[in-house]
Scaffold this motif. Structure first.
Motif, PDB file in Angstrom:
ATOM      1  N   GLY A   1       0.792  -1.222   0.000  1.00 61.30           N
ATOM      2  CA  GLY A   1       0.000   0.000   0.000  1.00 61.30           C
ATOM      3  C   GLY A   1       0.823   1.270   0.000  1.00 61.30           C
ATOM      4  N   GLN A   2       2.134   1.161   0.145  1.00 61.21           N
ATOM      5  CA  GLN A   2       3.003   2.343   0.151  1.00 61.21           C
ATOM      6  C   GLN A   2       3.085   2.959  -1.242  1.00 61.21           C
ATOM      7  N   GLU A   3       3.127   4.291  -1.295  1.00 59.91           N
ATOM      8  CA  GLU A   3       3.340   4.998  -2.554  1.00 59.91           C
ATOM      9  C   GLU A   3       4.848   5.160  -2.751  1.00 59.91           C
ATOM     10  N   LEU A   4       5.422   4.319  -3.584  1.00 57.82           N
ATOM     11  CA  LEU A   4       6.858   4.313  -3.832  1.00 57.82           C
ATOM     12  C   LEU A   4       7.200   5.314  -4.930  1.00 57.82           C
ATOM     13  N   GLU A   5       8.119   6.215  -4.665  1.00 56.40           N
ATOM     14  CA  GLU A   5       8.543   7.181  -5.676  1.00 56.40           C
ATOM     15  C   GLU A   5       9.516   6.514  -6.649  1.00 56.40           C
ATOM     16  N   VAL A   6       9.274   6.693  -7.937  1.00 54.19           N
ATOM     17  CA  VAL A   6      10.120   6.143  -8.994  1.00 54.19           C
ATOM     18  C   VAL A   6      10.631   7.315  -9.823  1.00 54.19           C
ATOM     19  N   VAL A   7      11.961   7.419  -9.951  1.00 52.62           N
ATOM     20  CA  VAL A   7      12.580   8.582 -10.589  1.00 52.62           C
ATOM     21  C   VAL A   7      13.568   8.136 -11.658  1.00 52.62           C
ATOM     22  N   TRP A   8      13.604   8.870 -12.768  1.00 50.64           N
ATOM     23  CA  TRP A   8      14.594   8.664 -13.827  1.00 50.64           C
ATOM     24  C   TRP A   8      14.943  10.027 -14.400  1.00 50.64           C
ATOM     25  N   ASN A   9      16.035  10.130 -15.125  1.00 49.78           N
ATOM     26  CA  ASN A   9      16.434  11.393 -15.739  1.00 49.78           C
ATOM     27  C   ASN A   9      16.063  11.416 -17.217  1.00 49.78           C
ATOM     28  N   ARG A  10      15.692  12.575 -17.716  1.00 49.16           N
ATOM     29  CA  ARG A  10      15.251  12.719 -19.104  1.00 49.16           C
ATOM     30  C   ARG A  10      16.384  12.457 -20.094  1.00 49.16           C
ATOM     31  N   LEU A  11      17.598  12.807 -19.742  1.00 53.45           N
ATOM     32  CA  LEU A  11      18.781  12.512 -20.549  1.00 53.45           C
ATOM     33  C   LEU A  11      18.701  13.050 -21.977  1.00 53.45           C
ATOM     34  N   ASN A  12      18.180  14.275 -22.108  1.00 55.44           N
ATOM     35  CA  ASN A  12      18.178  15.000 -23.390  1.00 55.44           C
ATOM     36  C   ASN A  12      17.252  14.429 -24.448  1.00 55.44           C
ATOM     37  N   HIS A  13      16.368  13.505 -24.074  1.00 57.96           N
ATOM     38  CA  HIS A  13      15.511  12.911 -25.101  1.00 57.96           C
ATOM     39  C   HIS A  13      14.039  13.005 -24.765  1.00 57.96           C
ATOM     40  N   PRO A  14      13.228  13.300 -25.777  1.00 61.86           N
ATOM     41  CA  PRO A  14      11.785  13.442 -25.578  1.00 61.86           C
ATOM     42  C   PRO A  14      11.031  12.149 -25.839  1.00 61.86           C
ATOM     43  N   GLY A  15       9.840  12.085 -25.278  1.00 61.95           N
ATOM     44  CA  GLY A  15       8.863  11.097 -25.695  1.00 61.95           C
ATOM     45  C   GLY A  15       9.017   9.696 -25.153  1.00 61.95           C
ATOM     46  N   GLY A  16       7.966   8.935 -25.382  1.00 56.47           N
ATOM     47  CA  GLY A  16       7.958   7.538 -25.005  1.00 56.47           C
ATOM     48  C   GLY A  16       7.136   7.265 -23.760  1.00 56.47           C
ATOM     49  N   PHE A  17       7.146   5.995 -23.383  1.00 54.40           N
ATOM     50  CA  PHE A  17       6.391   5.508 -22.232  1.00 54.40           C
ATOM     51  C   PHE A  17       7.333   4.853 -21.232  1.00 54.40           C
ATOM     52  N   VAL A  18       6.895   4.797 -19.988  1.00 53.43           N
ATOM     53  CA  VAL A  18       7.567   4.018 -18.950  1.00 53.43           C
ATOM     54  C   VAL A  18       6.589   2.961 -18.472  1.00 53.43           C
ATOM     55  N   ARG A  19       7.051   1.707 -18.428  1.00 58.31           N
ATOM     56  CA  ARG A  19       6.232   0.619 -17.900  1.00 58.31           C
ATOM     57  C   ARG A  19       6.858   0.099 -16.619  1.00 58.31           C
ATOM     58  N   LEU A  20       6.035  -0.081 -15.583  1.00 54.77           N
ATOM     59  CA  LEU A  20       6.488  -0.600 -14.296  1.00 54.77           C
ATOM     60  C   LEU A  20       5.792  -1.927 -14.017  1.00 54.77           C
ATOM     61  N   ALA A  21       6.581  -2.941 -13.669  1.00 53.98           N
ATOM     62  CA  ALA A  21       6.049  -4.260 -13.328  1.00 53.98           C
ATOM     63  C   ALA A  21       6.804  -4.784 -12.117  1.00 53.98           C
ATOM     64  N   MET A  22       6.203  -5.719 -11.387  1.00 51.81           N
ATOM     65  CA  MET A  22       6.842  -6.248 -10.178  1.00 51.81           C
ATOM     66  C   MET A  22       6.568  -7.739 -10.045  1.00 51.81           C
ATOM     67  N   VAL A  23       7.643  -8.510  -9.808  1.00 54.66           N
ATOM     68  CA  VAL A  23       7.536  -9.961  -9.634  1.00 54.66           C
ATOM     69  C   VAL A  23       8.423 -10.386  -8.468  1.00 54.66           C
ATOM     70  N   PRO A  24       8.227 -11.611  -7.941  1.00 51.38           N
ATOM     71  CA  PRO A  24       9.152 -12.120  -6.928  1.00 51.38           C
ATOM     72  C   PRO A  24      10.580 -12.161  -7.471  1.00 51.38           C
ATOM     73  N   PHE A  25      11.534 -11.909  -6.602  1.00 49.90           N
ATOM     74  CA  PHE A  25      12.943 -11.873  -6.999  1.00 49.90           C
ATOM     75  C   PHE A  25      13.357 -13.139  -7.737  1.00 49.90           C
ATOM     76  N   ASN A  26      12.862 -14.300  -7.287  1.00 46.49           N
ATOM     77  CA  ASN A  26      13.287 -15.550  -7.922  1.00 46.49           C
ATOM     78  C   ASN A  26      12.677 -15.754  -9.306  1.00 46.49           C
ATOM     79  N   GLN A  27      11.809 -14.828  -9.758  1.00 46.72           N
ATOM     80  CA  GLN A  27      11.263 -14.887 -11.119  1.00 46.72           C
ATOM     81  C   GLN A  27      11.774 -13.734 -11.987  1.00 46.72           C
ATOM     82  N   SER A  28      12.759 -13.002 -11.496  1.00 45.44           N
ATOM     83  CA  SER A  28      13.152 -11.759 -12.158  1.00 45.44           C
ATOM     84  C   SER A  28      14.002 -11.945 -13.414  1.00 45.44           C
ATOM     85  N   ASP A  29      14.309 -13.182 -13.788  1.00 46.14           N
ATOM     86  CA  ASP A  29      14.961 -13.431 -15.079  1.00 46.14           C
ATOM     87  C   ASP A  29      13.937 -13.814 -16.150  1.00 46.14           C
ATOM     88  N   ASP A  30      12.666 -13.809 -15.785  1.00 44.18           N
ATOM     89  CA  ASP A  30      11.602 -14.323 -16.647  1.00 44.18           C
ATOM     90  C   ASP A  30      10.785 -13.178 -17.250  1.00 44.18           C
TER      91      ASP A  30
END
Length: 361
Positions: free
Chosen positions: A70-99
């Motif tokens: 239920g926590q609101e986790l802040e997610v931050v990235w830098n623009r790095l001189n480029h416009p546009g696009g989407f960000v997708r966020l997903a979460m899985v158990p650590f032991n499935q993180s290669d999948d």
């Protein structure tokens, strides 16, 4: 004019050498092979910037990050001189993180890449409306799902896709970029219901709307390059990446699979450039503020320079044991004194060869 264009081209080549992970908060895994960056065009095909076996999360010397359901986790990235696009966020158990399939089945949120950021000079139209340089932080918030059991090691995946203007070419799109961050979920409200993915639109070009500006494709996987790798040629910097992914005009819309929304014209944008190093904000409704849960977790030695996320007040110090076969929390023990800790890998060392990344100028 010719002199000015030459400066732009030279600056692009210089900036392209600064490889690093695009996600900044929460602290990403990083990697050594690509100096922190995981670009599909350079041969890093995800789903994370490094596999789970190489994650700093496995080390007993690496302080763990704790979050609550239920926590609101802040997610931050830098623009790095480029416009546009989407960000997708997903979460899985650590032991499935290669999948890849696990992440694709557990998407939590889509948002615009420029959700709270934009160019340094909004009047610079050299590459199109609001497409100029600028590297201010962009951010969103993510609600930690309530269906995660206590003491579960989880991995957050961050993907940027649909970004544009590769090496100053306005009709080109970048490949996909991947970052992952590992954490332990404990405490907070509990529910058996799996959350559905949500989309929050509105960026610097289309504020107060439900769309994003993008190039190429609005679907994850279309610019993954199918696992192919570049064939670098000595002295040819551009040969070190498979980018650009696609060619075509600037587009607007929602992520693939989401219904279309209102699409105001670029002329309706009221973006103002940031001042005094403040984060550039669009006129779109701001993201919900992050509710601090506890004092910050000490900085991870394996991702030096990246800010840590909040630590749960109920978080166990050590050890954390798996709660079921579904979860796998790496064994921990008391962290030894700093002088006994092994040196963390450095991602700031200059590589022998520069890998083009998301730098336009």
């Amino acid at each position: 004019m010719q002199f000015s264009n030459t400066l732009v081209a030279i600056s692009a080549l210089v900036a392209s050498c600064a490889g690093h992970s695009l996600l900044s908060t929460p602290a990403p895994r990083g990697n050594v092979k690509w100096w922190g960056t995981c670009a599909a065009g350079a041969g890093c095909s995800g789903p994370c910037d490094s596999p789970k076996a190489e994650s700093p999360f496995n080390s007993i010397y690496n302080p763990k990050t704790y979050v609550q359901r239920g926590q609101e986790l802040e997610v931050v990235w830098n623009r790095l001189n480029h416009p546009g696009g989407f960000v997708r966020l997903a979460m899985v158990p650590f032991n499935q993180s290669d999948d890849w399939a696990a992440f694709n089945d557990n998407v939590l949120k889509y948002t615009c890449y420029e959700t709270t950021c934009g160019p340094s000079d909004p009047n610079d139209d050299h590459f199109g409306h609001l497409n100029g340089p600028g590297s201010s932080p962009c951010k969103t918030t993510l609600t930690i799902p309530e269906n995660i059991p206590d003491n579960t090691a989880m991995t957050l995946q961050w993907i940027w896709y649909g970004g544009g203007i590769y090496y100053g070419e306005p009709d080109t799109s970048f490949g996909e970029y991947y970052s992952c961050s590992d954490m332990i979920v404990t405490g907070g409200p509990s529910s058996n219901q799996k959350p559905e993915p949500v989309f929050k639109g509105g960026d610097v070009t289309y504020p107060n709307s439900d769309v994003c500006k993008y190039w190429g494709s609005n679907r994850v996987g279309d610019c993954n390059f199918g696992g192919r790798k570049p064939n670098p040629i000595e002295g040819d910097l551009l040969s070190q990446s498979l980018e650009p992914c696609m060619r075509g005009p600037e587009l607007k819309g929602k992520p693939y699979g989401m219904d279309s929304g209102s699409e105001p014209s670029p002329a309706e944008s009221s973006y103002s450039a940031p001042s005094n190093n403040d984060v550039a904000e669009s006129s779109a409704a701001p993201e919900a503020p992050v509710v601090p849960e506890a004092p910050a977790v000490p900085e991870s030695p394996a991702t030096s320079g990246s800010p840590a996320t909040s630590e749960s007040p109920a978080a166990p110090e050590a050890p954390v044991s798996p709660v079921s076969d579904y979860t796998e929390v790496p064994e921990q023990s008391e962290i030894p004194p700093a002088e006994e800790s092994p040196a963390a890998p450095s991602y700031s060392e200059a590589p022998e060869k520069c890998i083009p990344h998301s730098s336009q100028f």
